[in-house]
Design an enzyme around this catalytic site. Structure first.
Site, mmCIF file in Angstrom:
data_model
loop_
_atom_site.group_PDB
_atom_site.id
_atom_site.type_symbol
_atom_site.label_atom_id
_atom_site.label_comp_id
_atom_site.label_asym_id
_atom_site.label_seq_id
_atom_site.Cartn_x
_atom_site.Cartn_y
_atom_site.Cartn_z
ATOM 1 N N LYS A 229 0.964 -1.216 0.017
ATOM 2 C CA LYS A 229 -0.052 -0.080 0.237
ATOM 3 C C LYS A 229 0.894 1.332 0.163
ATOM 4 C CE LYS A 229 -3.658 -0.766 2.393
ATOM 5 N NZ LYS A 229 -4.259 -0.924 3.730
ATOM 6 N N ARG B 108 -3.159 3.300 8.303
ATOM 7 C CA ARG B 108 -3.695 2.046 7.636
ATOM 8 C C ARG B 108 -2.620 1.167 7.757
ATOM 9 N NH1 ARG B 108 -4.730 4.642 1.763
ATOM 10 N NH2 ARG B 108 -5.854 2.703 1.393
ATOM 11 N N GLY C 117 -8.114 -8.664 5.549
ATOM 12 C CA GLY C 117 -9.058 -9.062 6.955
ATOM 13 C C GLY C 117 -8.166 -9.171 7.955
ATOM 14 N N MET D 80 -5.931 -6.710 9.458
ATOM 15 C CA MET D 80 -6.023 -5.542 10.335
ATOM 16 C C MET D 80 -6.704 -4.554 9.655
ATOM 17 S SD MET D 80 -4.579 -3.541 12.437
ATOM 18 C CE MET D 80 -4.677 -1.805 12.517
ATOM 19 N N ARG E 81 -3.167 -1.493 -6.874
ATOM 20 C CA ARG E 81 -2.387 -2.658 -7.119
ATOM 21 C C ARG E 81 -2.766 -3.574 -7.830
ATOM 22 N NH1 ARG E 81 -5.521 -4.801 -1.475
ATOM 23 N NH2 ARG E 81 -7.745 -4.479 -2.445
ATOM 24 N N HIS F 85 -10.751 -42.010 -4.799
ATOM 25 C CA HIS F 85 -11.127 -42.961 -5.985
ATOM 26 C C HIS F 85 -11.841 -42.042 -6.922
ATOM 27 C CE1 HIS F 85 -12.876 -45.494 -9.004
ATOM 28 N NE2 HIS F 85 -11.728 -46.015 -9.017
ATOM 29 N N SER G 22 9.879 -43.869 -19.217
ATOM 30 C CA SER G 22 8.622 -43.006 -18.872
ATOM 31 C C SER G 22 8.572 -43.301 -17.281
ATOM 32 C CB SER G 22 7.688 -43.432 -19.516
ATOM 33 O OG SER G 22 6.526 -42.832 -19.075
ATOM 34 N N CYS H 192 4.692 -39.874 -17.257
ATOM 35 C CA CYS H 192 3.401 -39.862 -17.581
ATOM 36 C C CYS H 192 2.353 -40.245 -16.564
ATOM 37 C CB CYS H 192 3.201 -41.237 -18.359
ATOM 38 S SG CYS H 192 3.728 -42.892 -17.545
ATOM 39 N N TYR I 276 9.970 -34.713 -22.342
ATOM 40 C CA TYR I 276 8.459 -34.266 -22.545
ATOM 41 C C TYR I 276 7.632 -34.913 -21.093
ATOM 42 C CZ TYR I 276 7.411 -39.157 -22.941
ATOM 43 O OH TYR I 276 7.280 -40.681 -22.922
HETATM 44 P P1 ADP Z 1 -7.803 -2.223 3.359
HETATM 45 O O1 ADP Z 1 -6.607 -2.645 3.319
HETATM 46 O O2 ADP Z 1 -8.521 -3.011 4.265
HETATM 47 O O3 ADP Z 1 -8.335 -1.976 2.039
HETATM 48 P P2 ADP Z 1 -7.369 0.661 3.500
HETATM 49 O O4 ADP Z 1 -6.339 0.943 4.517
HETATM 50 O O5 ADP Z 1 -7.369 0.598 2.136
HETATM 51 O O6 ADP Z 1 -7.757 -0.833 4.116
HETATM 52 O O7 ADP Z 1 -8.744 1.354 3.739
HETATM 53 C C1 ADP Z 1 -9.847 1.071 3.542
HETATM 54 C C2 ADP Z 1 -10.915 2.147 2.881
HETATM 55 O O8 ADP Z 1 -10.566 3.374 3.754
HETATM 56 C C3 ADP Z 1 -10.054 3.084 1.588
HETATM 57 O O9 ADP Z 1 -10.375 2.123 0.681
HETATM 58 C C4 ADP Z 1 -10.784 4.355 1.900
HETATM 59 O O10 ADP Z 1 -11.974 4.176 1.276
HETATM 60 C C5 ADP Z 1 -10.486 4.436 3.174
HETATM 61 N N1 ADP Z 1 -9.559 5.541 3.694
HETATM 62 C C6 ADP Z 1 -8.446 5.018 3.982
HETATM 63 N N2 ADP Z 1 -7.493 6.208 4.039
HETATM 64 C C7 ADP Z 1 -8.338 7.308 3.738
HETATM 65 C C8 ADP Z 1 -8.009 8.479 3.752
HETATM 66 N N3 ADP Z 1 -7.053 9.093 4.059
HETATM 67 N N4 ADP Z 1 -9.082 9.230 3.408
HETATM 68 C C9 ADP Z 1 -10.248 8.719 3.056
HETATM 69 N N5 ADP Z 1 -10.550 7.605 3.166
HETATM 70 C C10 ADP Z 1 -9.646 6.769 3.442
HETATM 71 MG MG MG Z 2 -7.735 -1.060 0.732
#
Ligand code: ADP
Ligand code: MG
Ligand code: MG
Length: 925
Positions: free
Chosen positions: A33, A102, A111, A113, A373, A489, A806, A873, A893
Site C-alpha cells: 500500500k 492504515r 482482513g 488488520m 495494486r 477414487h 517414462s 506419464c 516431455y
Molecule cells: P484495506 O487494506 O482493508 O483496503 P485501507 O487502508 O485501504 O484498508 O482502507 C480502507 C478504505 O478506507 C479505503 O479504501 C478508503 O476508502 C478509506 N480510507 C483510507 N484512508 C483514507 C483517507 N486518508 N481518506 C479517506 N478515506 C480513506
Molecule cells: Mg484498501
C-alpha cells in the site's frame, strides 16, 4: 538482489505534493500500500499526503515490544510536515487535521488488520469541525472514529457500538412511521441507511460510545490526538502478530519476518454531502478482461461502506450496467470525476504495465486516489488482459505468457456454468475435478451406462466410488460423492477422465435402497434450513470447479480454445522447449488430445481395452484357461480387437509418437466380484461357479499393488504380451500401408531388472522378425517405465536395454514414500494442513524424495545411453510446479490427461522463459 534487502537508517517516508521519499520498488520496506501511494504521488496523481512507517520498525517493535526512540522523533517530524502541507493541525479546533492509520504489508493479507479513519477527533475538535463544515458530517465522522479506534486500537468488540447505532436507527425508523419490530437488523439498515441518520442523533451517540469504552476498558476514550495516533500505530504493528495474521501467513507461505508497514495519511471525505463519494474500481473488467473501467461507488459515504453491503453500491460506468441503473452511474452523476478516474486508470496501467485495482474518494467533486495494486482477475480475464496488452504494446509476448497462471486456465478448458443463469445452491463439497455438468441422478454405474446409452445425460451419485464403477463414471456427465477427499477414487479418476466431480458432499445422504438422496440445506450462518429429497431421474447440476451442487439444470457455456486463448498458446509453444504429450487410451481421447495440442501419446493403457463388453468375456476365458493352449485360444480372440484399437489411435495421431504400455494390472481385476455376476459368467462360459470361485481365490492377493502385475505377468504368461506386441505391430503395418506414419513405443511396466527387459525385448523382436518375414515391416522402439525405486537406482542397467524411460510418478511416489494413494485420504490431509509435507505428493511431485530419484535415474540412464528419451506419464505431468521441476531435470516431455495439455504447454513455456531470464542474469525485480 542485494539492494532490495539492504538495511536502511530511514524509518519514516513522507509522500505528498508530487514527491515521495520512499522508493516504490522497495515494497519490502514500504509494504504494497505504501509503495503504491509513493508511486502514485510521484506520478503527480491526486493522493492525500501522508507518511509510511517502514516494516523494519514493525520488526523492531515485535522484537523489543516498544517503539524505537528515533522513530518517535521521525514520526513527530513527519506529522509536523504533514500539518504544514495541509495547513491544518492535529487537535486544532479551527483547522483540524484528521488522518487515517492504515496497515499494509508486502503481500496483501485481507482482513488481518482494519484501517482507522478520522483519527484526531475529540469533543472540542468535533465541535470545531461542525462549525467549519457541517454538524452532521462532523458527528458522523466522530462516531465512526470512536467505534473503529475502540475495536482496532483498544481491542473492544464492535458489537455494543453496532447495537447502540441500531437503537438510533430504530428510533429514526419509528419517526418515519416504519414498524421496526417487523424488521431484522439487516433490513432495518437498508430502510434507514447511515446517510439518513440526522446530526442530532449522531451527536447523541457520542457520549453513549464513550461510555461503552469507559465501561469496557475502565479508562476514558483518549481525547488527545497524539495519544490516539500512537495507540493506532502500535496497534497496526502489534496486529502483525495476532493469531489471525499468523495463521493466514502460514497458510499463504508469507514469512513472519516481513512485518507490516503503517501508513498515516491525511483524510479526504466522501461523506461530506452529495458531491462527495467513495468507490473501488478495476482498470478492466475482472471477470471478462474487457478493457473498460469497472467498479462500484456510493455517494455520501466513507471507507468501506461500498464493500460492507450496507447500501447497494452503484456502477461506475453507464454502459453495460444494466439499463435502469445507468443514471446511477458515476459517469452520469459526476462526469468530471469519472473522466479523471478513467484518465488516471490509463496512466497507472501504462506505468505498471498491468491491470490495476483502485480505491478512491471524491470530496466536494474532487477525486483522490487512496490505493492501487495489481488486480486479482478470473482466468478468462487473465488471458484476455495478457493478450490485449501485447496488442496495445504494453508488454511482450513472453511477458504475456508469464502473466497467466497455468493452474487457473483449468477453468477455461471445461464447460462452466453460465454466470447469468439463475441458480439455487443446495450444498457444497470439494472441488475435486473442474467443469460443470447437469443430468439425471442415477445411483449405480450400470444404470448410468444404460441411461447414457439412451442418450440421457446423467450424474452418477455414490457414497464413494470404486474401480467397479469406472464404466458408469465414463458414461456419466459428472460424478458426485457424499464421502471422500481430493485424492479419493472418484476425484482421481474423474480428473483423469477430465470429468466434473464434486466429492465429499457431507450434506448429502445417499439411500441406495430407496434410490434417493437427501440434501440438508444450510443458510449462510451454517444453520440447517430444510431437507430436500431427490430421487432417481431428478435433475441436478454440479460445478466441479467450485464444489457446488445446484437444483435442476443450470445452463453451461463451453470451453474456447480459439481467440485470445489460442493466440496465447501459440506464444507459449514458441517459448517452450519441453514437449507435451497426453495420456490417451482410445481414438476419441487421442483426438481430444490432439485438439488440445498434444505432441504424442505418452501413455496408452491397454487394460481399459480389455474391459469393453465383447472383450471381457475373452479376457476371462484367458484367465480361467488351465494351460498355454487355452490361454492362446482366448488371446487369439482378443487380438483383432486390440489391433483395431491401435489402428484407430495411430490414425488419429498421424505420425506422432504413441507410447503403449503392455498389460499392467493384476488379473483378478478382470473377474467379477458379486455373486450375481459370478452366476452369469458361470452360465455363459459353461464353467461351474465353484471353479470360478476357486480361481478368484487363487488369484487373490494381500497387496495387489505389489503383487502379480506389470512385467511379472509376462514372465509367467508371456503369451499375453506376445499378443499385445503382435496387435501393435500389425496395426502399425496396416496404417503405414495407408501412407500414414506410425511411431509405436512399446513400454514395459513395473520392471526392476535388466533381465525382465531382455526377456520381453527378445519376445518383441521375435514377433517383429516373424512379421517382417511375411512382408509387414514396421519400426518401433522399446522402453520401460521407471516406477519403482529399484528401477530408478538401476536405471543405468535398464538403459542398456531400454531406448526410453517414462517415469510413472504415481507408483513411484507410492513406492518411494510407502504411501498407498487409496488409503492416504485418512491422514495425508493432516500432513499437508500441518505443514509436515508441503503439498499432497500425488498432486505435486515430492521434489526432495521422489524427484531426487527421477533426477538420478535420468542421469544414470543418459550415461548408459546418451540421447535416451525421457518423459513423465504420472498425473504430475499436468501439474505446473512439477513441470517446472521436470524441466530442470531436463526431461524431453511430460504427458498428462488431454484436458491438462494446455496447462502443461503453458507451464513448460514458463519454465523455459524463467530459466532464460536467470541465465541472462537479469532477473526482474
Ligand atoms: P484495506 O487494506 O482493508 O483496503 P485501507 O487502508 O485501504 O484498508 O482502507 C480502507 C478504505 O478506507 C479505503 O479504501 C478508503 O476508502 C478509506 N480510507 C483510507 N484512508 C483514507 C483517507 N486518508 N481518506 C479517506 N478515506 C480513506
Ligand atoms: Mg484498501
Ligand atoms: Mg479492509
Amino acid at each position: 538482489m542485494a539492494s532490495s534487502t539492504a538495511k536502511t537508517d530511514k524509518s519514516v517516508f513522507f509522500f505528498g505534493g508530487g514527491q515521495a521519499e520512499g522508493d516504490p520498488k522497495r515494497r519490502d520496506l514500504l509494504g504494497g500500500k505504501g509503495a503504491g501511494l509513493a508511486e502514485m504521488t510521484a506520478l503527480g496523481l491526486p493522493v492525500p499526503p501522508g507518511f509510511t512507517i517502514s516494516t523494519e520498525v514493525c520488526n523492531a517493535f515485535s522484537r523489543d515490544k516498544r517503539m524505537p526512540d528515533d522513530v518517535r522523533a521521525a514520526v513527530e517530524a513527519a506529522v509536523a510536515r504533514l500539518e504544514k502541507t495541509m495547513n491544518a493541525r492535529l487537535g486544532d479546533t479551527a483547522a483540524p487535521l484528521l488522518v487515517s492509520v492504515r496497515s499494509g504489508g508486502r503481500a496483501s493479507m485481507p482482513g488481518m488488520m482494519d484501517t482507522i479513519l478520522n483519527l484526531g477527533l475529540s469533543d472540542t475538535v468535533a465541535e470545531g469541525l461542525a462549525r467549519i463544515s457541517n454538524p452532521r458530517f462532523a458527528y458522523d465522522a466522530y462516531r465512526r472514529f470512536i467505534a473503529m479506534h475502540a475495536s482496532i486500537a483498544l481491542g473492544l468488540s464492535k458489537e455494543p457500538f453496532d447495537h447502540a447505532l441500531d437503537e438510533v436507527r430504530g428510533r429514526v425508523a419509528e419517526s418515519k412511521g416504519i414498524d421496526r419490530t417487523l424488521l431484522n437488523a439487516e433490513e432495518l439498515k437498508r430502510r434507514v441507511p447511515d446517510a439518513d441518520l440526522p446530526a442530532e442523533e449522531l451527536r447523541a451517540l457520542i457520549p453513549v460510545f464513550k461510555a461503552i469504552v469507559k465501561k469496557e476498558t475502565g479508562r476514558d476514550f483518549p481525547a488527545e490526538p497524539r495519544e490516539q495516533l500512537w495507540q493506532a500505530i502500535e496497534a497496526v504493528f502489534a496486529s502483525w502478530n495476532n493469531h489471525r495474521a499468523i495463521v493466514y501467513r502460514k497458510m499463504h507461505d508469507i514469512p513472519d519476518a516481513w512485518g507490516t508497514a503503517c501508513n498515516v495519511q491525511a483524510m479526504v471525505f466522501g461523506n461530506l454531502g452529495d458531491t462527495s463519494a467513495t468507490g473501488v474500481a478495476f482498470t478492466r473488467d475482472p471477470s471478462t478482461g474487457e478493457k473498460l473501467l469497472y467498479g462500484e461507488w456510493l455517494p455520501n459515504a466513507q471507507g468501506e461502506d461500498v464493500v460492507a453491503g450496507i447500501r447497494t453500491p452503484m456502477p461506475i460506468r453507464s454502459q453495460g450496467s444494466g439499463g435502469a441503473r445507468a443514471e446511477e452511474s458515476l459517469e452520469a452523476r459526476m462526469p468530471e470525476a469519472y473522466r479523471e478516474l478513467d484518465r488516471i486508470a490509463t496512466t497507472l496501467e501504462k506505468h505498471f504495465r498491468d491491470m490495476q485495482d483502485l480505491e478512491f474518494t471524491i470530496q466536494g467533486g474532487k477525486l483522490y486516489m487512496l490505493q492501487c495494486r495489481g488486480a486479482k482477475r478470473a482466468a478468462r480475464a487473465a488471458v484476455r488482459v495478457a493478450v490485449d496488452m501485447v496488442r496495445e504494446g504494453l508488454i511482450s509476448k513472453e511477458e504475456a505468457v508469464l502473466r497467466v497462471d497455468p493452474a487457473g486456465i483449468d477453468q477455461l478448458l471445461h464447460p462452466t456454468l453460465d454466470p447469468h443463469a439463475p441458480k439455487k445452491v443446495l450444498a457444497r463439497g470439494l472441488s475435486a475435478s473442474p467443469g460443470a455438468a447437469s443430468g439425471h441422478i442415477v445411483f449405480n454405474a450400470d444404470e448410468a451406462e444404460r441411461r447414457a446409452g439412451q442418450g440421457k445425460p446423467v450424474i452418477l451419485v455414490r457414497v464413494e466410488t470404486s474401480p467397479e464403477d469406472i464404466h458408469g463414471m465414463k458414461a456419466a456427465r459428472g460424478i458426485l460423492t457424499a464421502r471422500g477427499g481430493m485424492t479419493s477414487h472418484a476425484a482421481v479418476v474423474a480428473r483423469g477422465m477430465g470429468k466434473p466431480c464434486v466429492a465429499g458432499v457431507s450434506a448429502v445422504a445417499v439411500n441406495y435402497q430407496s434410490q434417493t438422496m437427501t440434501v440438508t440445506v444450510y443458510d449462510d450462518a451454517g444453520r440447517p434450513t430444510e431437507n430436500i429429497t431427490l430421487k432417481k431421474g431428478d435433475i441436478i447440476t454440479i460445478d466441479g470447479g467450485t464444489g457446488h451442487l445446484y437444483e435442476g439444470a443450470v445452463p453451461t457455456v463451453s470451453a474456447a480454445l480459439s481467440g485470445e486463448f489460442g493466440e496465447l498458446m501459440t506464444w507459449a509453444d514458441a517459448a517452450r522447449t519441453m514437449k507435451v504429450r497426453a495420456n490417451a487410451d482410445t481414438p476419441l481421447d487421442a483426438r481430444t488430445a490432439r485438439a488440445f495440442g498434444a505432441e504424442g501419446i505418452g501413455l496408452c493403457r491397454t487394460e481399459h481395452m480389455f474391459f469393453e463388453e465383447e472383450r471381457i468375456q475373452a479376457v476371462r476365458e484367458m484367465i480361467l484357461a488351465d494351460d498355454v493352449a487355452g490361454r492362446s485360444t482366448a488371446l487369439a480372440k482378443l487380438l483383432p480387437f486390440q489391433r483395431e484399437d491401435f489402428v484407430g489411435i495411430f490414425r488419429e495421431m498421424r505420425g506422432l509418437p504413441v507410447t503403449i504400455r503392455l498389460l499392467d494390472p493384476p488379473l483378478h481385476e478382470f473377474l467379477p466380484t458379486e455373486a450375481r455376476q459370478l452366476d452369469e459368467l458361470s452360465k455363459s462360459m459353461g464353467v461351474p461357479v465353484q471353479k470360478l470361485a476357486q480361481r478368484t481365490k487363487d488369484l487373490h492377493e494381500f497387496n495387489p499393488m505389489l503383487g502379480h502385475r506389470g512385467v511379472r505377468l509376462a514372465i509367467t504368461f508371456p503369451e499375453i504380451y506376445a499378443m499385445q506386441v503382435r496387435a501393435i505391430l500389425e496395426a502399425a503395418a496396416l496404417v503405414v500401408a495407408d501412407g500414414i506414419q506410425v511411431h509405436p513405443e512399446i513400454m514395459i511396466p513395473l520392471a526392476i531388472t535388466r533381465a525382465e527387459l531382455e526377456r520381453t525385448r527378445t519376445l518383441a523382436s521375435e514377433i517383429a522378425a516373424e512379421l517382417s518375414a511375411s512382408g509387414k515391416t514396421t519400426t518401433y522402439s522399446f522402453g520401460t517405465m521407471i516406477e519403482l525405486p529399484r528401477a530408478a537406482i538401476l536405471a543405468g542397467e535398464l538403459a542398456t536395454v531400454a531406448e526410453f524411460f517414462s517415469f510413472g510418478t504415481n507408483d513411484l511416489t507410492q513406492a518411494t514414500m510407502g504411501l498407498s494413494r487409496d488409503d492416504a485420504g485418512k491422514f495425508l490431509p493432516a500432513y499437508v494442513d500441518s505443514g509436515i509435507l508441503p503439498r499432497d505428493p500425488f498432486v505435486s511431485i515430492d521434489q526432495e524424495g521422489v524427484g531426487a530419484l527421477v533426477k538420478m535415474a535420468a542421469e544414470r540412464g543418459r550415461k548408459a545411453r546418451p540421447g535416451i528419451k525421457l518423459g513423465v506419464c504420472g498425473e504430475h505431468g499436468g501439474d505446473p510446479a512439477s513441470i517446472q521441476f521436470f524441466f530442470g531435470v531436463g526431461l524431453d516431455y511430460v504427458s498428462c490427461s488431454p484436458f491438462r495439455v494446455p496447462i502443461a504447454r503453458l507451464a513448460a513455456a514458463q519454465a523455459a522463459l524463467r530459466s532464460r531470464g536467470q541465465n541472462g542474469g537479469q532477473g526482474t525485480a
